[in-house]
Motif scaffolding. Sequence first.
Motif: not given
Ligand SMILES: O=C[C@H](O)CS(=O)(=O)O
Length: 492
Positions: A120, A299, A456
């Motif tokens: 990612y 988050c 995400s």
């Molecule tokens: O903790 C929040 C990050 O942004 C995780 S993610 O981007 O959703 O993988």
Amino acid sequence: MSVSSALASRLKDPSLLVDTALIADRWVGRSKTGETFEVTNPATGEVLAVLPDMGRAETADAIEAAHAAQKAWAARTGKERAGVLRRFYDLIVAHADDLAIILTSEMGKPLAEAKGEVLYGASYVEWFAEEAKRIYGDTIPGHQPDKRIIVLKQPVGVVASITPWNFPNAMLARKLAPALAAGCAMVSKPAAETPLSALALAVLARRAGLAPGLFNIVLSTDSASIGQEMCANSKVRKLTFTGSTNVGKILMRQGADQVLKLGLELGGNAPFIVFDDADLDAAVEGAMVSKFRNNGQTCVCANRLYVQSGIYDAFAARLTERVAQLKIGNGFEEGVQAGPLISSKALSKVEEHISDALAQGATVSTGGNRDGRGDLFFQPTVLTDVTSSMKVAREETFGPVAPLFRFETEEEVIELANDTEFGLASYFYAKDLSKVFRVAEALEYGMVGINTGLISTEVAPFGGIKQSGQGREGSKYGIEDYLEIKYLCLSI
Ligand SMILES: O=C[C@H](O)CS(=O)(=O)O
Ligand SMILES: NC(=O)c1ccc[n+]([C@@H]2O[C@H](COP(=O)([O-])OP(=O)(O)OC[C@H]3O[C@@H](n4cnc5c(N)ncnc54)[C@H](O)[C@@H]3O)[C@@H](O)[C@H]2O)c1
């Protein structure tokens, strides 16, 4: 300093395991004070590395190095910058297994999740390698016959970055990639709990041909002092921060004196709404991934689950059954889905939220206790009969607790969902198309997952409103935060 030989022996490329900071072309193994700190495995307590514990002086040196290197990098073409970023991407992918082992060791997440995070994070490097070639300006019709107007986009310059422990690879990659693509240079302070992932990325960035000074890493447990230097040093043009809202506010205050450009990815309190017409199985699976990914330490985790009364009992039963099946353990064990929490402080917050809810009438339908595998393991938990007066409704739990709230009407749940100072992610499950548009438009959040619990991706603008932050990361919008607009007015 030192690194764990046991961890190094697990890696195909042990040179990725680094116990030194990076300032310009120097791998710095000793802080100016000689102070050090330990990085430990949250699952076992094993010491993984002993690192130099730095302060403002080393941060100022790193900022100086970034300032010295940035102009030449900005003068390279977008295509040249793209080439370096592409090589960086290819190296991350080629070393993804090692990067995942380092990540699981220092953060605790299951190895499969760690590999997913590495890829990612790499997707942002790939994306901004492509965006580097497309930083377009404008020409504007003159306002007078002899005037010609051109709009340029130029890199902001030296960027400081501070990142959290929960995604130690991806949260840094999501900042470093657009900064480099735009022609900036970076000084990064990773979380002291999980610095090894950042250092491994630095090794690969240098191997990709990134010149000394363009990516510097300062290591410290004294994050307040590092942040003060980053906010006060006039050579820093932007600070990009991912972490809690409280720290984000501290940085905003500190940066005010030089009107510092800020990128803030802060806390969340995501509502997860299940309407009576939802696909029940899909909603349960969406809740599992949204709530329990990274053991609830993200988050964008579902923090409040609102279930309409007609489907509440069925949803609660199905979710309880699925949560009870989650396998807890060391992230390196086959099939483990829930690792340790990052710290005893994090575990205490989980226990505090559960005890507060139970004291006000909530019920545990599964979990609710520490797990015997180690000091930082906690049973994935589902709470029912939860109400808005409970702490789980107002605060980010940041752990494996799914509190279920019952609601009756669409209007009621929109009001409940929006009743928070946060505005990062939100989710809902429904089939009626008119309702989908009404609810999506009414939710006061930067991101809305509709019939999905996983939103995400590098192609979309990640970020929040209200006290969840400002700016966006990823997508065609993400590079704008690392650019300044300059307009030329030519008289001919
Ligand atoms: O903790 C929040 C990050 O942004 C995780 S993610 O981007 O959703 O993988
Ligand atoms: N919006 C997002 O993309 C996103 C992503 C991950 C985590 N988060 C948020 O981060 C929080 C959890 O992470 P955390 O506990 O590491 O957050 P945190 O704010 O305590 O720490 C984040 C980073 O800030 C540093 N820091 C702490 N105090 C500082 C100070 N006074 N000055 C400068 N730097 C300081 C830490 O060392 C760490 O590197 C949660 O609120 C979560 O929602 C947000």
